[in-house]
Design a protein around this motif. Structure first.
Motif, PDB file in Angstrom:
ATOM      1  N   PHE A 187       0.879  -1.336  -0.131  1.00 40.96           N
ATOM      2  CA  PHE A 187       0.166   0.092  -0.003  1.00 40.96           C
ATOM      3  C   PHE A 187       0.788   1.223  -0.073  1.00 40.96           C
ATOM      4  CE2 PHE A 187      -4.227  -1.919   2.110  1.00 40.96           C
ATOM      5  CZ  PHE A 187      -4.362  -2.745   0.607  1.00 40.96           C
ATOM      6  N   GLY A 188       1.973   1.018   0.932  1.00 41.15           N
ATOM      7  CA  GLY A 188       2.936   2.299   0.843  1.00 41.15           C
ATOM      8  C   GLY A 188       3.330   2.621  -0.630  1.00 41.15           C
ATOM      9  N   ALA A 189       3.820   1.484  -1.375  1.00 38.84           N
ATOM     10  CA  ALA A 189       4.397   1.742  -2.655  1.00 38.84           C
ATOM     11  C   ALA A 189       3.341   2.429  -3.773  1.00 38.84           C
ATOM     12  CB  ALA A 189       4.971   0.516  -3.231  1.00 38.84           C
ATOM     13  N   VAL A 190       2.033   1.757  -3.694  1.00 31.12           N
ATOM     14  CA  VAL A 190       0.958   2.274  -4.318  1.00 31.12           C
ATOM     15  C   VAL A 190       0.474   3.832  -4.048  1.00 31.12           C
ATOM     16  CG1 VAL A 190      -1.526   1.914  -4.777  1.00 31.12           C
ATOM     17  CG2 VAL A 190      -0.100  -0.167  -4.608  1.00 31.12           C
ATOM     18  N   TYR A 191       0.633   4.240  -2.591  1.00 32.30           N
ATOM     19  CA  TYR A 191       0.573   5.498  -2.234  1.00 32.30           C
ATOM     20  C   TYR A 191       1.670   6.491  -3.040  1.00 32.30           C
ATOM     21  CZ  TYR A 191      -0.704   9.497   0.841  1.00 32.30           C
ATOM     22  OH  TYR A 191      -1.165  10.614   1.532  1.00 32.30           O
ATOM     23  N   LEU A 192       2.730   5.987  -2.877  1.00 30.29           N
ATOM     24  CA  LEU A 192       3.825   6.948  -3.650  1.00 30.29           C
ATOM     25  C   LEU A 192       3.890   7.183  -5.100  1.00 30.29           C
ATOM     26  CD1 LEU A 192       7.092   5.464  -1.574  1.00 30.29           C
ATOM     27  CD2 LEU A 192       5.697   7.698  -1.132  1.00 30.29           C
ATOM     28  N   PHE A 193       2.990   6.015  -5.698  1.00 29.18           N
ATOM     29  CA  PHE A 193       2.766   6.074  -7.071  1.00 29.18           C
ATOM     30  C   PHE A 193       1.337   7.023  -7.315  1.00 29.18           C
ATOM     31  CE2 PHE A 193       0.589   5.264 -11.064  1.00 29.18           C
ATOM     32  CZ  PHE A 193       1.530   5.289 -12.114  1.00 29.18           C
ATOM     33  N   ALA A 194       0.335   6.623  -6.438  1.00 26.27           N
ATOM     34  CA  ALA A 194      -0.884   7.459  -6.564  1.00 26.27           C
ATOM     35  C   ALA A 194      -0.972   8.834  -6.365  1.00 26.27           C
ATOM     36  CB  ALA A 194      -2.002   6.732  -5.965  1.00 26.27           C
ATOM     37  N   LEU A 195      -0.167   9.188  -5.333  1.00 30.47           N
ATOM     38  CA  LEU A 195      -0.227  10.679  -4.872  1.00 30.47           C
ATOM     39  C   LEU A 195       0.289  11.523  -6.030  1.00 30.47           C
ATOM     40  CD1 LEU A 195      -0.703  12.745  -2.878  1.00 30.47           C
ATOM     41  CD2 LEU A 195       1.371  12.480  -1.920  1.00 30.47           C
ATOM     42  N   PRO A 196       1.520  11.526  -6.766  1.00 25.95           N
ATOM     43  CA  PRO A 196       1.942  12.303  -7.790  1.00 25.95           C
ATOM     44  C   PRO A 196       1.008  12.263  -8.897  1.00 25.95           C
ATOM     45  CG  PRO A 196       3.485  10.596  -7.576  1.00 25.95           C
ATOM     46  CD  PRO A 196       2.615  10.639  -6.481  1.00 25.95           C
ATOM     47  N   PHE A 197       0.611  11.032  -9.179  1.00 30.99           N
ATOM     48  CA  PHE A 197      -0.497  10.587 -10.270  1.00 30.99           C
ATOM     49  C   PHE A 197      -1.695  11.401 -10.140  1.00 30.99           C
ATOM     50  CE2 PHE A 197      -4.152   8.458 -11.984  1.00 30.99           C
ATOM     51  CZ  PHE A 197      -3.775   8.271 -13.318  1.00 30.99           C
ATOM     52  N   GLY A 198      -2.254  11.638  -8.788  1.00 33.38           N
ATOM     53  CA  GLY A 198      -3.488  12.355  -8.586  1.00 33.38           C
ATOM     54  C   GLY A 198      -3.260  13.642  -8.659  1.00 33.38           C
ATOM     55  N   LEU A 199      -1.825  14.259  -8.319  1.00 35.62           N
ATOM     56  CA  LEU A 199      -1.862  15.772  -8.343  1.00 35.62           C
ATOM     57  C   LEU A 199      -1.652  16.155  -9.904  1.00 35.62           C
ATOM     58  CD1 LEU A 199       0.691  16.059  -5.581  1.00 35.62           C
ATOM     59  CD2 LEU A 199      -1.644  16.856  -5.613  1.00 35.62           C
ATOM     60  N   ALA A 200      -1.085  15.192 -10.628  1.00 35.50           N
ATOM     61  CA  ALA A 200      -0.791  15.635 -12.101  1.00 35.50           C
ATOM     62  C   ALA A 200      -1.981  15.530 -12.940  1.00 35.50           C
ATOM     63  CB  ALA A 200       0.209  14.530 -12.754  1.00 35.50           C
ATOM     64  N   SER A 201      -2.902  14.501 -12.358  1.00 37.40           N
ATOM     65  CA  SER A 201      -4.335  14.238 -13.067  1.00 37.40           C
ATOM     66  C   SER A 201      -5.128  15.390 -12.717  1.00 37.40           C
ATOM     67  CB  SER A 201      -4.903  12.954 -12.397  1.00 37.40           C
ATOM     68  OG  SER A 201      -4.411  11.802 -12.927  1.00 37.40           O
ATOM     69  N   VAL A 202      -5.075  16.362 -11.740  1.00 34.88           N
ATOM     70  CA  VAL A 202      -5.801  17.450 -11.301  1.00 34.88           C
ATOM     71  C   VAL A 202      -5.362  18.412 -12.286  1.00 34.88           C
ATOM     72  CG1 VAL A 202      -6.244  19.278  -9.726  1.00 34.88           C
ATOM     73  CG2 VAL A 202      -6.244  16.772  -9.143  1.00 34.88           C
ATOM     74  N   MET A 203      -4.128  18.677 -12.440  1.00 39.02           N
ATOM     75  CA  MET A 203      -3.487  19.660 -13.286  1.00 39.02           C
ATOM     76  C   MET A 203      -4.088  19.492 -14.756  1.00 39.02           C
ATOM     77  SD  MET A 203       0.558  20.444 -13.832  1.00 39.02           S
ATOM     78  CE  MET A 203       0.903  18.848 -14.617  1.00 39.02           C
ATOM     79  N   TYR A 204      -3.575  18.358 -15.340  1.00 36.99           N
ATOM     80  CA  TYR A 204      -3.836  17.911 -16.647  1.00 36.99           C
ATOM     81  C   TYR A 204      -5.407  17.915 -16.816  1.00 36.99           C
ATOM     82  CZ  TYR A 204       0.777  16.803 -17.859  1.00 36.99           C
ATOM     83  OH  TYR A 204       2.261  16.502 -18.023  1.00 36.99           O
TER      84      TYR A 204
END
Length: 270
Positions: A172-189
């Motif tokens: 879950f920690g590894a998934v979180y480290l990927f999902a957090l920047p992915f979510g921020l970038a998804s909001v931006m794009y």
């Protein structure tokens, strides 16, 4: 001195071989950029045959650059009304609020557009909804994944499942480290591309963008200004962004009509 062929080849290979440290460094950077690459792929319009006008794209980039430069000048020229961290935090809040407004506005606009089209328009445009739905679904799914794989969800998993929970907490920690920047970038794009509404029709982004910026302008009226600037300057920076986006959208709609014959009326079959 005479150099034999094999020696020459080995010498050339040693000189031109890329250092392993550089390969590892570029591989690490590429791995760290994966969330942003995937976010761009999910949130960027990708309908085959979609009209892309270079002048429209250049105008949007120019408007964004001018806005960033103007904001930097404002923050540099006048004293801050609160701490720099608070100003940055407020900008992040406004950014996420913009995404929240679009999460409500985009489905309403798409529903009105599809239902307002004359046959066979509704069936034709429903087939194009996959792009916006995937963009919105990716953002919603990422939020749920962050809640599940976040610190609270990880601790609950470790407590209830014992040793297996500890292993899952690492996953879950590894998934979180990927999902957090992915979510921020998804909001931006997602905000930049209005959640892929161009995949349905090219006239939708310039129709939706002014509604978003005017809604944000109404919110900022009740917010304290970030700097101690004269009233005229504050009004200019309050009204300037929605006016510039509206003017750019009007120009974009006119260019789509004059150059390519694309209008809202023709899109709806009326």
């Amino acid at each position: 001195m005479i150099v034999r062929g094999g020696d020459a080849v080995r010498t050339y290979a040693r000189r031109t071989r890329r250092p392993r440290n550089d390969d590892a460094r570029s591989g690490c950077v590429g791995f760290l950029m994966l969330p942003f690459v995937f976010a761009a792929r999910v949130q960027r319009p990708a309908r085959h045959g979609r009209l892309i006008d270079p002048q429209i794209e250049a105008a949007k980039v120019a408007r964004t650059v001018i806005g960033l430069v103007a904001t930097g000048w404002l923050l540099y020229s006048y004293p801050l009304s609160r701490s720099a961290g608070s100003v940055v935090q407020d900008k992040f809040v406004e950014f996420f609020l913009s995404a929240g407004v679009l999460l409500v506005l985009v489905p309403i606009a798409l529903a009105a557009f599809v239902l307002g089209a004359r046959p066979p328009g509704p069936a034709f445009y429903r087939a194009r909804l996959r792009g916006p739905l995937s963009a919105l679904g990716a953002l919603f799914g990422t939020v749920l994944l962050l809640l599940l794989a976040g610190p609270a969800g990880t601790l609950m998993t470790a407590d209830f499942m014992g040793a297996a929970g500890s292993v899952l907490s690492i996953v879950f920690g590894a998934v979180y480290l990927f999902a957090l920047p992915f979510g921020l970038a998804s909001v931006m794009y997602g905000v930049h591309h209005t959640f892929r509404t161009a995949d349905v029709h090219e006239v939708l982004p310039p129709l939706i963008s002014p509604a978003l910026v005017w809604a944000m302008c109404a919110v900022q009226v009740f917010d304290a200004p970030p700097v101690h600037a004269p009233l005229a300057v504050r009004l200019l920076f309050l009204i300037g962004p929605p006016l510039s986006v509206t003017a750019l959208s009007v120009w974009e709609l006119r260019r789509l009509r004059v150059q390519y014959g694309l209008t809202l009326r023709s899109a709806l079959g009326r």
